[in-house]
Design a protein around this motif. Sequence first.
Motif, PDB file in Angstrom:
ATOM      1  N   THR A   1      -5.720   3.376 -11.114  1.00 46.55           N
ATOM      2  CA  THR A   1      -4.882   3.122 -10.127  1.00 46.55           C
ATOM      3  C   THR A   1      -3.638   3.654  -9.956  1.00 46.55           C
ATOM      4  OG1 THR A   1      -4.051   1.548 -11.999  1.00 46.55           O
ATOM      5  CG2 THR A   1      -5.767   0.493 -10.451  1.00 46.55           C
ATOM      6  N   HIS A   2      -3.412   4.557 -10.714  1.00 42.09           N
ATOM      7  CA  HIS A   2      -2.041   5.240 -10.657  1.00 42.09           C
ATOM      8  C   HIS A   2      -2.207   6.351  -9.654  1.00 42.09           C
ATOM      9  CE1 HIS A   2       1.367   4.593 -13.124  1.00 42.09           C
ATOM     10  NE2 HIS A   2       1.780   5.839 -13.181  1.00 42.09           N
ATOM     11  N   HIS A   3      -3.483   6.884  -9.454  1.00 39.98           N
ATOM     12  CA  HIS A   3      -3.587   7.894  -8.344  1.00 39.98           C
ATOM     13  C   HIS A   3      -3.487   7.373  -7.032  1.00 39.98           C
ATOM     14  CE1 HIS A   3      -5.401  10.003 -11.616  1.00 39.98           C
ATOM     15  NE2 HIS A   3      -5.420  10.908 -10.932  1.00 39.98           N
ATOM     16  N   LEU A   4      -3.185   5.994  -6.905  1.00 39.28           N
ATOM     17  CA  LEU A   4      -2.783   5.314  -5.539  1.00 39.28           C
ATOM     18  C   LEU A   4      -1.362   5.802  -5.092  1.00 39.28           C
ATOM     19  CD1 LEU A   4      -3.922   1.638  -5.995  1.00 39.28           C
ATOM     20  CD2 LEU A   4      -5.067   3.507  -4.621  1.00 39.28           C
ATOM     21  N   TYR A   5      -0.880   6.882  -5.738  1.00 37.28           N
ATOM     22  CA  TYR A   5       0.590   7.242  -5.529  1.00 37.28           C
ATOM     23  C   TYR A   5       0.309   8.127  -4.276  1.00 37.28           C
ATOM     24  CZ  TYR A   5      -0.758  11.851  -7.333  1.00 37.28           C
ATOM     25  OH  TYR A   5      -1.526  13.100  -7.731  1.00 37.28           O
ATOM     26  N   LEU A   6      -0.631   8.605  -3.886  1.00 35.00           N
ATOM     27  CA  LEU A   6      -1.019   9.321  -2.511  1.00 35.00           C
ATOM     28  C   LEU A   6      -0.767   8.461  -1.514  1.00 35.00           C
ATOM     29  CD1 LEU A   6      -4.345  11.401  -3.614  1.00 35.00           C
ATOM     30  CD2 LEU A   6      -1.516  12.426  -3.388  1.00 35.00           C
ATOM     31  N   VAL A   7      -1.589   7.299  -1.488  1.00 35.28           N
ATOM     32  CA  VAL A   7      -1.460   6.212  -0.611  1.00 35.28           C
ATOM     33  C   VAL A   7       0.223   5.637  -0.490  1.00 35.28           C
ATOM     34  CG1 VAL A   7      -1.908   3.821   0.340  1.00 35.28           C
ATOM     35  CG2 VAL A   7      -3.855   5.360  -1.033  1.00 35.28           C
ATOM     36  N   PHE A   8       0.798   5.462  -1.637  1.00 34.19           N
ATOM     37  CA  PHE A   8       2.109   4.911  -1.708  1.00 34.19           C
ATOM     38  C   PHE A   8       2.869   5.991  -0.771  1.00 34.19           C
ATOM     39  CE2 PHE A   8       6.196   5.040  -3.518  1.00 34.19           C
ATOM     40  CZ  PHE A   8       6.801   3.562  -3.468  1.00 34.19           C
ATOM     41  N   LEU A   9       2.826   7.402  -1.140  1.00 39.50           N
ATOM     42  CA  LEU A   9       4.057   8.196  -0.502  1.00 39.50           C
ATOM     43  C   LEU A   9       3.534   8.560   1.006  1.00 39.50           C
ATOM     44  CD1 LEU A   9       3.764  10.754  -3.622  1.00 39.50           C
ATOM     45  CD2 LEU A   9       5.646   9.310  -2.984  1.00 39.50           C
ATOM     46  N   VAL A  10       2.537   8.790   1.167  1.00 36.77           N
ATOM     47  CA  VAL A  10       2.042   8.756   2.691  1.00 36.77           C
ATOM     48  C   VAL A  10       2.682   7.682   3.500  1.00 36.77           C
ATOM     49  CG1 VAL A  10       0.284   8.729   4.395  1.00 36.77           C
ATOM     50  CG2 VAL A  10      -0.169  10.266   2.478  1.00 36.77           C
ATOM     51  N   PHE A  11       2.406   6.524   2.979  1.00 33.71           N
ATOM     52  CA  PHE A  11       3.004   5.298   3.943  1.00 33.71           C
ATOM     53  C   PHE A  11       4.416   5.129   3.719  1.00 33.71           C
ATOM     54  CE2 PHE A  11      -1.668   4.103   3.894  1.00 33.71           C
ATOM     55  CZ  PHE A  11      -1.735   3.920   5.287  1.00 33.71           C
TER      56      PHE A  11
END
Length: 709
Positions: free
Chosen positions: A267-277
Amino acid sequence: MAETALLTVLKILMTLICACWVSLWILKPTQMWTRRWKEAEDRFRPTVFGYYGLNFVVFTFPVIALAIVGSFYLNFQLRKPRRLRRKAFSGLSNPVVVNTLVGTLTALEILAASLFVLFLVWTFYARISNDLKKLTPAKSLKMKLWQLKYLRVATRFGLLAEACLALLLLPILRGLALFRLLGIQFEGSVRYHIWLGTAMIAFAFVHGASTLFIWGVSHHIQEEIGKWQRTGRVYLAGEITLVTGLVIWITALPQIRRKKFEIFYYTHHLYLVFLVFFLFHAGDRHFYMVFPGIFLFGIDKLLRLIQSRPETCILSAKIFPSKALELVLPKHPKLKYTPTSVIFVKIPSISKFQWHSFSITSSSSVDDHTMSLLIKCQGSWTSSLYNLINTELTSGSNKMKTIPIAVEGPYGPSSTDFLSYDSLLLIAGGVGITPFLSIMQEITSAWQSGNHIQYPTRIQLVFIAKSSQDICLLSSISHLILNQSAEQFHLKLKVFVTQEQQSGATVRELLNEFLQGETVNFGTDSSSFAIHGLESFLWMASIAGLSSIVFLAFLICFSHIFVPNQNTKASSKEKNPSWVADLIILSSFVIAIICSSLVALVVRWKKLNKETIQASEKHVKSWQPSSIEAGLGGALEKHEIHYTGRPNFQEILKKFPTETGGSDIGVLVCGPETMKESVALLCSQNSQCFKCGAEKKTSFTFHSLNFTL
């Protein structure tokens, strides 16, 4: 002299860059800066550079430049002869606050945290005071005055979250580690990442929840909550950002991270989604403020991925009775690392994605061809590794099959100044002994080579273990414990076994019983490579500079092609969709990363083209029983073993100055947090309170070391 002058110049340059970047953040909330900055953007719009180039150079590039200059500094620092000396303000690293909630805080950490909180207060006050002065109800919004005020407050909390995000990724950089310039190791700086992440989520939650509340009471929630407007803030993107951030934060809580590491990891790899949005929500101008950490993290991640390819293989493994493993890996002779360094490893046969960090227990000053890891198999991943090796052992084959392993690192302190004391008190709990094994071997190597003048002459190792079997963790330094000559440093071992009754066993009997593990030699693949470690600091600085140039070039080109209106002053009346500028930033960043990857890959493969490992028997460590039997005379008599009780750290600290005669004592602790806090509290209370002799005062300096399973 020339190198010393160059290092001084680089220090001054780094200080100036850092001061300028901090000044930007302080001035940005003011009306003066807003007015001046709009004028500067208008002047740059008609130029090739454009306002987007101006924003990148002013808000983003200073931190990238700091990383580049810092890499040059570290490169020239490594070329200087190693001289151990205490820093002038080393006393500020002693613990001041010891608390279960926040852990151990030094004076420097408290000062830095206080200044950051003061900056957040200033930012919030400057923004909200300007908002409230010119706030007037808009008829189109149909909101009451108090609702508008609360909405502005909620909006400004978003800026506080933005400030935390700007620093969030800097502590977890590894190759381009800015915190290494401050003497902070990667494992220690992770907690700053945790603090910043927690603060960011808290501010973002207040920002998002308050906005939703105002929409609800003013009956705008249905029309606003799903809106992806053409310009301005994209509310739907902000909601996705907040939900993603909450998922990352919740799964990173210790209760989940320790018991369900896989959930935390993935779940920590969701940082990609976090940064893009976040980019789509905040817009390009706000994104340039937080982009430095993202930019450096992307390059750092790229270099780490390339450095960990291709895979190497395990040369040998030793299985101890307490379910501990010692792994021996091939190392290039030119690879040097400092004591307490860590590496990250991945074994594809166990998991294709999980990386785990371990302390290196060997010293590159002792062995040029191999490095060793000591692993206590307690978690699911380490237990799988134990079962894998144990299965190979019980198969009965003379030559075991190859076990591929990917290695990233090593990462460690830039110097060994933390060893520059008259005496050392090393306190280890369980597998926390691992960083001290490399320290002991480094000091031994210095004594044998004659370079021991500034190393401590007296060392006491306090080892707390649950069972007597855990004495096997001392395997790599057993010859140091048992074979000391008068010319070498004085080492005293105190073992505390907490969960066993008095057995009457002597040091000799315990060592003979539990150090005799079974060694497995594995086959090697002709396509495998020795561990080369990270590329040079100059190379990493070059990659960072190249990426910046490529990004800026494509940012300017794409902006002129797809957003031509942004280059004229008339663009204020004709706005382009905000998401177009966001996509231009993303595209430019991806292209810059791809170009840097190609360059790094070509250089890496040229370097490794003809350097496959040559694993011979002389490069594979093996345990020699004769080393235990030798020197059993006076060496054993001074070592102590205690059962059924935890050590009295107050008593140990009180006796240590008398036993060693040193007035400048370094206390290094590695183990459970509760143990670290206990020792830190005592060091804080007792520093310069104990006396050695008539007038001589003793100074205790506390250092906390970290390990992970």
